[in-house]
Design an enzyme around this catalytic site. Structure first.
Site, PDB file in Angstrom:
ATOM      1  N   SER C  10       0.817  -1.217   0.000  1.00 58.17           N
ATOM      2  CA  SER C  10       0.000   0.000   0.000  1.00 58.17           C
ATOM      3  C   SER C  10       0.847   1.263   0.000  1.00 58.17           C
ATOM      4  O   SER C  10       0.330   2.354  -0.185  1.00 58.17           O
ATOM      5  CB  SER C  10      -0.956   0.002   1.192  1.00 58.17           C
ATOM      6  OG  SER C  10      -0.231  -0.059   2.399  1.00 58.17           O
ATOM      7  N   GLY C  11       2.158   1.121   0.190  1.00 56.06           N
ATOM      8  CA  GLY C  11       3.042   2.283   0.108  1.00 56.06           C
ATOM      9  C   GLY C  11       3.311   2.653  -1.340  1.00 56.06           C
ATOM     10  O   GLY C  11       2.824   2.010  -2.270  1.00 56.06           O
ATOM     11  N   TYR C  12       4.112   3.694  -1.512  1.00 55.51           N
ATOM     12  CA  TYR C  12       4.365   4.157  -2.876  1.00 55.51           C
ATOM     13  C   TYR C  12       5.278   3.209  -3.653  1.00 55.51           C
ATOM     14  O   TYR C  12       5.043   2.940  -4.828  1.00 55.51           O
ATOM     15  CB  TYR C  12       4.955   5.559  -2.848  1.00 55.51           C
ATOM     16  CG  TYR C  12       3.991   6.643  -2.421  1.00 55.51           C
ATOM     17  CD1 TYR C  12       2.605   6.457  -2.505  1.00 55.51           C
ATOM     18  CD2 TYR C  12       4.454   7.872  -1.957  1.00 55.51           C
ATOM     19  CE1 TYR C  12       1.722   7.457  -2.127  1.00 55.51           C
ATOM     20  CE2 TYR C  12       3.570   8.882  -1.573  1.00 55.51           C
ATOM     21  CZ  TYR C  12       2.207   8.660  -1.659  1.00 55.51           C
ATOM     22  OH  TYR C  12       1.332   9.657  -1.296  1.00 55.51           O
ATOM     23  N   CYS C 147      16.862   5.876  -3.435  1.00 50.29           N
ATOM     24  CA  CYS C 147      16.597   6.666  -4.644  1.00 50.29           C
ATOM     25  C   CYS C 147      17.642   7.765  -4.807  1.00 50.29           C
ATOM     26  O   CYS C 147      18.150   7.975  -5.918  1.00 50.29           O
ATOM     27  CB  CYS C 147      15.192   7.238  -4.622  1.00 50.29           C
ATOM     28  SG  CYS C 147      14.701   8.020  -3.090  1.00 50.29           S
ATOM     29  N   ASN C 311      12.175   8.665  -8.830  1.00 51.05           N
ATOM     30  CA  ASN C 311      12.566   7.984  -7.594  1.00 51.05           C
ATOM     31  C   ASN C 311      11.789   6.693  -7.342  1.00 51.05           C
ATOM     32  O   ASN C 311      12.302   5.783  -6.691  1.00 51.05           O
ATOM     33  CB  ASN C 311      12.399   8.911  -6.380  1.00 51.05           C
ATOM     34  CG  ASN C 311      11.021   9.522  -6.277  1.00 51.05           C
ATOM     35  OD1 ASN C 311      10.573  10.188  -7.208  1.00 51.05           O
ATOM     36  ND2 ASN C 311      10.333   9.305  -5.185  1.00 51.05           N
TER      37      ASN C 311
END
Lengths: 344, 344, 344, 344
Positions: C10-12, C147, C311
């Site tokens: 559910s994170g980016y 990143c 990123n």
């Protein structure tokens, strides 16, 4: 100097009021309270005020007598504490929604809960000088204005005042707003990666500020459609209405010129050339102007009336200071002279 | 492989078509023309295509025979050169406005000049697959779609198709758009310091794309209000209409589900929780989806229907490629699989 | 089909991995876990995936055996559960910071806490294909990449590989980043009114990703300066170094061309005309490219090397999928073909 | 009242000077010239000035005698016309680059052309009050300041003044800028779809403003790296230098406090908590403050010094008005009281 204190000064409306009052030539800010930031320098929360004041946020319980009290709390607080507030001051300017509506039933309908101080509703004057300048001059208690309601009310003002539109035809007010309207407390939807670049129609109708348009403009068939866009400060209301038979563009010019002439912070923006031909909120950041524009489709009577404001100024703290000026018999524009920036 | 050439590939619509066609599994891009960038590598203009193609922009005069010709010129060019184009190809997909309207008089009314190839108007199918899928399967000439018209048409589609709204009550479509809609050529108003952070209602009514809504939806009382906001790609149409007596939210769900089921690129966005409860263009950048949402005020029949698209995809190059797929009998979604990004 | 599950979807980073894996021609996504969104459809959190998958977030406790496990949890989780994970899979691709550094002491120095699974550090290959392509082909466990470290490492790669710079002269890497780098969980500083329009140097030196540059580039005198700007996706690293005596622009061209030729996702952007003359992250949103540029001041040997990435792609999920491709012996670019958009 | 005229008032610097001068309590604006907008109301170009002035842009040929002349023309104009200007006024404040450098050879080196009025170079005082307050008090001719040079000079000021850094170690100043720096005339790169969301290192070294840093700070080994970001107003300079052996954070605090105490528009921003811990240009829009911050890596002597300004205020018109105040013996802060906004 007249003394002023602000309750709830760490939010956006309270912070903006604080900025204006610190620079106001007739007043001195005594206290600023904040529950969440008590003990901090105000410039730690409002970084623009660094080197402008050494005030710290104090606790509400330490409130001292003062000439004028500004309330900038979250909705619902002021009605619970109004009796305490009037013990320390004889003049109140509220920025929140608690005392905007005159009718307790209407309040309950839109806010979903009973008002806890209904007797006070009639003691407050609705704080939009363009509508209640005379009453404000003798008022002791002034309510805040909803920012969206203000953009809507001022978009309609020339049309209603000159009686140019059909009140039985529904009025649609499409409102586009920046993110500061949501207040200083974030939520999942205000997280920058989610909020940036949005065009988000978060409320197609039923927004609470509708009640203020109905009350102040006397129109019942009206809806506000709210859309968030990528901007921090600013509201643009684009109102759609039906003019009465025979109304021409010339009639509209007359109506808009009239309100513009009567009100120092209303301007008409309707140019045939250049980049800025219509009202735009971006150039109003920090200014108390409300820019008005309109266009009439003479083939069918569809009039589009626009009003751009800075939601924290004309839509909140700016109007509040303007009301204070009127209450105190000072020049209405005192402390509100900043012209806004271009470009920005 | 099917060969394709693009005329006018240095603009935004042409560039997006080029990107899609370069990655399309069934076609090979032969030529891309550009008057202003002739001789340059296409990746010098469209930097996303670096390391994807060594094509250079060629001159229109060097046009060679090809299976399918994509036209992405400024409005007005295609109608002047259509006879030349059909000599080198038997299939045309136009992205511009030249062949969208079927009636030369309507064209003249909205575009302010006589159409120079009126006989060709009836030979083009309006290029929105959601409206003309069957015709497109046998078409040789396909017109582009106006991006704003597409957002408006798809917002109305479920309502019109299921015959749920009163056609005699004016339909207002409030459209918010990003800056790429203005095309690759800048002007004083698109200069970043002036264009950033705007909420600019540049056209309250009378936008040319209105003609496409009238033609395709069969509604005459309709107006488009255009507001620029701070975004590059994206359109949100918020359409206001009046449902027929007795129409309920359930009827609307049925109508929207029906069009969503029939069309691979239509989705319903109507959630009770989470951040993304309504259609939003930001998550559609690069995708061919059109997201639909709606809300009905059952107290008065006011329905708000929303459609979000990427103006360069569903509103231009994406629909064009989708039309090509249909013309060629290929899977409608071929080359259009990109889902869009989150966050963005 | 090869099966894949994602822990922390559910994170980016996890969401981006999910998007890529759903469209990957060789894999099938079995499970996606999320503690905070368990039971929700993944498209309710990642709205771009609507109509692409009917998967729901499941609980970590329900994890089933799978060919490849992607870990996308917050930092610190993977090292605690690594022994459990290897029971259900033989191949792991981690996106987090847990297994990037080979030395437990270095880990403790930069992360301020002891590593709880230090024996595992040597089992993971650092997941940047441009540095470890051969090792990745035989790896079972692959770490994620920071990143910012990736932008820094790729900016330095041509200079280090061709041995063109003085390692005793401090290298300064100025990094500008978008807001998605902070992850999906908001905080007071990511609230849109505070985060919009920032240029915020939040870390002048001492950023944790420095350790990855030191480890991978073998340079000890290096600092990363982190500045947030108004963008959601994207990183630009601008690295300042001193070339060895006699190094010319021609030498640099050779070094950059070499790495560009050897790596499908590296591109050189160094144009004399047009708008896009230098690497820029904005056109890389959704793409796996890393764009490199450079300029040498021949009067004093000051070289500026730039690297732009998305990123969430090259700096996270894109590199992770590229590593998976290499591990499995598939084409390195599989599922990573999206070119990015222009304009955007 | 002291009379002032502005030459070149339709640009951004001239417009900002005009705004400040219209509200300045000691001056009266006589004329504003503009070649491209002659005859237009100034509010048609600078929409923030609507209802503030009825001035129209006049032609340069109509210039009348005046107490103070503000020059806000494009670079190169003032040196050609200086002899004419001094016939109508005895006091000049120039905002452009023509009279910033004292040495005609240095001018030629950086600007690539011979200065046409080299005798005038020594008659102008460099217009940064923080550096030349005493000289300005007796000056008749004051030059403008480069906005980037100002951010760089003020970032270095505490370090240089207290002699804390090694001058033989190269100083790198990484500067991030908004779009208004490019002026009111657009170009292909300032077109919103191309300029929005950029992180564009358009000049890795060699920017003309470097000459002003060298001249004013007395440092020769210095380079400016320029990166455009998505913002309209604002500059952040992040300067990297090497402190002398033994210099501590405490020494730095003393040096920064000293310059902050001596200069009304310098502030130190270095907080341990809250959102605004470092200098940020966004809150400075419209304000004349320069916010300074710093961090020292005591392990290696690497100092990072930051300065944030509004490029059109402290970096142009604000400093110009401050210089005028000093020239005239008025309070230095007159007409420059606006605190800036939060949020914005």
């Amino acid at each position: 100097m007249t003394t002023v204190s602000i309750i709830g000064g760490s939010g956006y409306g309270g912070g903006e009021a604080l900025r204006l009052l610190l620079d106001h030539p007739k007043v001195e800010v005594n206290q600023v309270t904040s529950r969440s930031h008590m003990g901090e320098f105000v410039y730690q929360v409002h970084p623009n005020l660094r080197k402008r004041t050494q005030l710290k946020f104090s606790d509400l319980s330490q409130l001292e007598p003062v000439d004028i009290l500004f309330l900038a709390q979250p909705h619902g607080e002021a009605q619970q504490h109004i009796e305490e507030y009037v013990k320390v001051t004889s003049r109140i300017v509220d920025l929140a929604a608690d005392f905007r509506l005159h009718d307790a039933d209407v309040y309950e309908k839109w806010y979903g809960e009973k008002h806890v101080a209904p007797d006070w509703l009639s003691k407050f004057v609705y704080g939009l000088p363009e509508l209640h300048r005379a009453e404000l001059a003798t008022a002791n208690y002034v309510s805040g204005v909803g920012c969206n309601a203000t953009a809507g009310n001022l978009a309609l003002l020339p049309l209603i005042k000159a009686d140019l539109i059909e009140r039985e035809v529904p009025i649609l007010i499409e409102i586009k707003v920046g993110s500061s309207e949501g207040g200083a407390e974030g939520n999942s939807g205000s997280h920058h990666p989610e909020r940036a670049s949005v065009i988000r129609t978060f409320s197609p109708f039923g927004h609470r500020h509708t009640a203020e348009v109905t009350q102040e403009m006397g129109v019942t068939k009206v809806s506000l459609t709210m859309t968030s866009v990528d901007l921090v400060r600013g509201v643009l209301a684009t109102a759609h209405a039906q003019v009465k038979a025979g109304v021409t563009t010339k009639d509209l010019w007359k109506a808009y010129r009239s309100v513009s002439n009567e009100n120092p912070f209303l301007r008409i923006v309707k140019e045939q050339r250049g980049i800025y031909r219509v009202p735009e909120p971006k150039i109003l950041a920090g200014s108390n102007y409300a820019d008005l524009g309109f266009e009439l489709d003479e083939s069918n009577g569809h009039v589009v009336s626009m009003c751009a404001i800075d939601n924290l100024m004309k839509g909140a703290a700016g109007s509040a200071v303007q009301c204070m000026n009127l209450m105190m018999g000072w020049d209405e524009t005192l402390g509100l002279e900043f012209a806004g920036l271009h470009p920005v």
